[in-house]
Design a protein around this motif. Structure first.
Motif, PDB file in Angstrom:
ATOM      1  N   TYR A 269     -12.964   8.689 -17.756  1.00 33.28           N
ATOM      2  CA  TYR A 269     -12.184   9.575 -16.899  1.00 33.28           C
ATOM      3  C   TYR A 269     -11.458   8.710 -15.875  1.00 33.28           C
ATOM      4  O   TYR A 269     -12.069   7.890 -15.200  1.00 33.28           O
ATOM      5  N   HIS A 270     -10.156   8.913 -15.761  1.00 38.51           N
ATOM      6  CA  HIS A 270      -9.339   8.210 -14.772  1.00 38.51           C
ATOM      7  C   HIS A 270      -9.072   9.190 -13.640  1.00 38.51           C
ATOM      8  O   HIS A 270      -8.499  10.261 -13.869  1.00 38.51           O
ATOM      9  N   TYR A 271      -9.468   8.833 -12.435  1.00 40.02           N
ATOM     10  CA  TYR A 271      -9.329   9.729 -11.297  1.00 40.02           C
ATOM     11  C   TYR A 271      -8.084   9.418 -10.484  1.00 40.02           C
ATOM     12  O   TYR A 271      -7.710   8.259 -10.310  1.00 40.02           O
ATOM     13  N   VAL A 272      -7.457  10.473  -9.981  1.00 40.91           N
ATOM     14  CA  VAL A 272      -6.412  10.385  -8.974  1.00 40.91           C
ATOM     15  C   VAL A 272      -6.889  11.312  -7.863  1.00 40.91           C
ATOM     16  O   VAL A 272      -6.694  12.528  -7.930  1.00 40.91           O
ATOM     17  N   TYR A 273      -7.601  10.727  -6.917  1.00 43.16           N
ATOM     18  CA  TYR A 273      -8.241  11.458  -5.832  1.00 43.16           C
ATOM     19  C   TYR A 273      -9.206  12.488  -6.407  1.00 43.16           C
ATOM     20  O   TYR A 273     -10.213  12.112  -6.982  1.00 43.16           O
ATOM     21  N   ASP A 274      -8.914  13.788  -6.288  1.00 43.31           N
ATOM     22  CA  ASP A 274      -9.855  14.821  -6.730  1.00 43.31           C
ATOM     23  C   ASP A 274      -9.574  15.356  -8.136  1.00 43.31           C
ATOM     24  O   ASP A 274     -10.235  16.262  -8.604  1.00 43.31           O
ATOM     25  N   PHE A 275      -8.612  14.783  -8.826  1.00 43.66           N
ATOM     26  CA  PHE A 275      -8.328  15.150 -10.215  1.00 43.66           C
ATOM     27  C   PHE A 275      -8.712  13.992 -11.133  1.00 43.66           C
ATOM     28  O   PHE A 275      -8.635  12.829 -10.735  1.00 43.66           O
ATOM     29  N   ALA A 276      -9.099  14.339 -12.340  1.00 40.13           N
ATOM     30  CA  ALA A 276      -9.403  13.313 -13.338  1.00 40.13           C
ATOM     31  C   ALA A 276      -8.723  13.692 -14.639  1.00 40.13           C
ATOM     32  O   ALA A 276      -8.523  14.873 -14.930  1.00 40.13           O
TER      33      ALA A 276
ATOM     34  N   PHE B 298       0.442   6.579 -16.053  1.00 45.67           N
ATOM     35  CA  PHE B 298      -0.940   6.543 -16.523  1.00 45.67           C
ATOM     36  C   PHE B 298      -1.741   5.354 -15.993  1.00 45.67           C
ATOM     37  O   PHE B 298      -2.944   5.456 -15.836  1.00 45.67           O
ATOM     38  N   LYS B 299      -1.106   4.244 -15.722  1.00 43.27           N
ATOM     39  CA  LYS B 299      -1.890   3.077 -15.314  1.00 43.27           C
ATOM     40  C   LYS B 299      -2.300   3.101 -13.837  1.00 43.27           C
ATOM     41  O   LYS B 299      -3.069   2.270 -13.399  1.00 43.27           O
ATOM     42  N   TYR B 300      -1.808   4.086 -13.080  1.00 41.51           N
ATOM     43  CA  TYR B 300      -2.148   4.181 -11.658  1.00 41.51           C
ATOM     44  C   TYR B 300      -3.159   5.288 -11.426  1.00 41.51           C
ATOM     45  O   TYR B 300      -2.899   6.450 -11.695  1.00 41.51           O
ATOM     46  N   HIS B 301      -4.324   4.905 -10.937  1.00 40.89           N
ATOM     47  CA  HIS B 301      -5.383   5.856 -10.610  1.00 40.89           C
ATOM     48  C   HIS B 301      -6.256   5.246  -9.517  1.00 40.89           C
ATOM     49  O   HIS B 301      -6.204   4.051  -9.273  1.00 40.89           O
ATOM     50  N   THR B 302      -7.050   6.088  -8.853  1.00 45.58           N
ATOM     51  CA  THR B 302      -7.866   5.599  -7.737  1.00 45.58           C
ATOM     52  C   THR B 302      -9.178   4.974  -8.200  1.00 45.58           C
ATOM     53  O   THR B 302      -9.644   4.026  -7.592  1.00 45.58           O
ATOM     54  N   HIS B 303      -9.765   5.513  -9.248  1.00 45.66           N
ATOM     55  CA  HIS B 303     -10.997   4.943  -9.810  1.00 45.66           C
ATOM     56  C   HIS B 303     -11.225   5.549 -11.189  1.00 45.66           C
ATOM     57  O   HIS B 303     -10.464   6.401 -11.627  1.00 45.66           O
ATOM     58  N   GLN B 304     -12.257   5.080 -11.860  1.00 46.09           N
ATOM     59  CA  GLN B 304     -12.582   5.624 -13.179  1.00 46.09           C
ATOM     60  C   GLN B 304     -14.076   5.738 -13.350  1.00 46.09           C
ATOM     61  O   GLN B 304     -14.847   5.104 -12.644  1.00 46.09           O
ATOM     62  N   ASN B 305     -14.466   6.560 -14.316  1.00 47.93           N
ATOM     63  CA  ASN B 305     -15.878   6.790 -14.591  1.00 47.93           C
ATOM     64  C   ASN B 305     -16.045   6.960 -16.100  1.00 47.93           C
ATOM     65  O   ASN B 305     -15.234   7.614 -16.749  1.00 47.93           O
ATOM     66  N   ILE B 306     -17.088   6.367 -16.639  1.00 45.26           N
ATOM     67  CA  ILE B 306     -17.397   6.530 -18.060  1.00 45.26           C
ATOM     68  C   ILE B 306     -18.587   7.481 -18.165  1.00 45.26           C
ATOM     69  O   ILE B 306     -19.642   7.223 -17.589  1.00 45.26           O
ATOM     70  N   ASN B 307     -18.409   8.583 -18.908  1.00 46.01           N
ATOM     71  CA  ASN B 307     -19.481   9.575 -19.019  1.00 46.01           C
ATOM     72  C   ASN B 307     -20.516   9.156 -20.061  1.00 46.01           C
ATOM     73  O   ASN B 307     -20.404   8.099 -20.691  1.00 46.01           O
ATOM     74  N   ALA B 308     -21.521  10.002 -20.263  1.00 46.90           N
ATOM     75  CA  ALA B 308     -22.623   9.694 -21.186  1.00 46.90           C
ATOM     76  C   ALA B 308     -22.151   9.530 -22.632  1.00 46.90           C
ATOM     77  O   ALA B 308     -22.776   8.825 -23.418  1.00 46.90           O
ATOM     78  N   GLN B 309     -21.034  10.167 -22.985  1.00 47.30           N
ATOM     79  CA  GLN B 309     -20.495  10.057 -24.341  1.00 47.30           C
ATOM     80  C   GLN B 309     -19.570   8.852 -24.506  1.00 47.30           C
ATOM     81  O   GLN B 309     -18.998   8.646 -25.566  1.00 47.30           O
ATOM     82  N   GLY B 310     -19.408   8.069 -23.455  1.00 43.41           N
ATOM     83  CA  GLY B 310     -18.564   6.881 -23.520  1.00 43.41           C
ATOM     84  C   GLY B 310     -17.086   7.141 -23.285  1.00 43.41           C
ATOM     85  O   GLY B 310     -16.263   6.256 -23.467  1.00 43.41           O
ATOM     86  N   LYS B 311     -16.740   8.336 -22.855  1.00 46.54           N
ATOM     87  CA  LYS B 311     -15.343   8.691 -22.563  1.00 46.54           C
ATOM     88  C   LYS B 311     -15.008   8.270 -21.130  1.00 46.54           C
ATOM     89  O   LYS B 311     -15.806   8.467 -20.220  1.00 46.54           O
TER      90      LYS B 311
ATOM     91  N   VAL C  65       0.831  -1.200   0.000  1.00 51.88           N
ATOM     92  CA  VAL C  65       0.000   0.000   0.000  1.00 51.88           C
ATOM     93  C   VAL C  65       0.868   1.253   0.000  1.00 51.88           C
ATOM     94  O   VAL C  65       0.573   2.218  -0.691  1.00 51.88           O
ATOM     95  N   LYS C  66       1.964   1.237   0.743  1.00 52.38           N
ATOM     96  CA  LYS C  66       2.845   2.398   0.797  1.00 52.38           C
ATOM     97  C   LYS C  66       3.433   2.702  -0.582  1.00 52.38           C
ATOM     98  O   LYS C  66       3.466   3.860  -1.009  1.00 52.38           O
ATOM     99  N   GLU C  67       3.878   1.681  -1.293  1.00 52.92           N
ATOM    100  CA  GLU C  67       4.433   1.878  -2.634  1.00 52.92           C
ATOM    101  C   GLU C  67       3.393   2.467  -3.583  1.00 52.92           C
ATOM    102  O   GLU C  67       3.679   3.405  -4.334  1.00 52.92           O
ATOM    103  N   LEU C  68       2.180   1.906  -3.552  1.00 54.38           N
ATOM    104  CA  LEU C  68       1.116   2.413  -4.423  1.00 54.38           C
ATOM    105  C   LEU C  68       0.704   3.831  -4.050  1.00 54.38           C
ATOM    106  O   LEU C  68       0.462   4.668  -4.925  1.00 54.38           O
TER     107      LEU C  68
END
Length: 122
Positions: free
Chosen positions: A93-100, A78-91, A39-42
């Motif tokens: 977004y990869h989130y890193v805490y409060d940034f996407a 690029f492969k490290y992010h906290t979560h992701q979301n797909i918008n209505a247009q199918g794009k 967890v510390k490394e990530l």
């Protein structure tokens, strides 16, 4: 059933995994240590990615478009992010805490800041 640590016979409930408190504590302490290392490394990588995005965006901007090479030069991973979301247009977004960030095109990245909702426990 045998103890997960010392292989002694376990007496008691059918679902009991350890023969003693000592074995149980040993197991859980070592499990926490192993987990903490990974967890510390990530966490270091995620915080570094967030710092890069903050540096590019500044403290006030809500979104900006930059060339992918800018992030690559800053060693953004690029492969490290906290979560992701797909918008209505199918794009995606990869989130890193409060940034996407989203791949706007093959050469451009759109970065957006998501306003944090802080709960007030009063």
């Amino acid at each position: 059933m045998k103890c997960k640590i010392c292989s002694k016979h376990v007496v008691g409930r059918r679902d009991k995994l350890f023969c003693s408190i000592k074995c149980k504590n040993y197991y859980h302490v070592n499990l926490r240590k192993a987990t903490a290392l990974v967890v510390k490394e990530l966490d270091i990588i995620l915080h570094r990615n967030r710092s890069i995005l903050l540096e590019i965006m500044g403290k006030k901007a809500l979104q900006c478009k930059i060339e992918r090479v800018v992030l690559e030069k800053k060693k953004f991973r690029f492969k490290y992010h906290t979560h992701q979301n797909i918008n209505a247009q199918g794009k995606t977004y990869h989130y890193v805490y409060d940034f996407a960030w989203m791949e706007f095109s093959t050469d451009e990245i759109l970065i957006v800041r998501r306003p944090l909702k802080i709960k007030n426990n009063t």
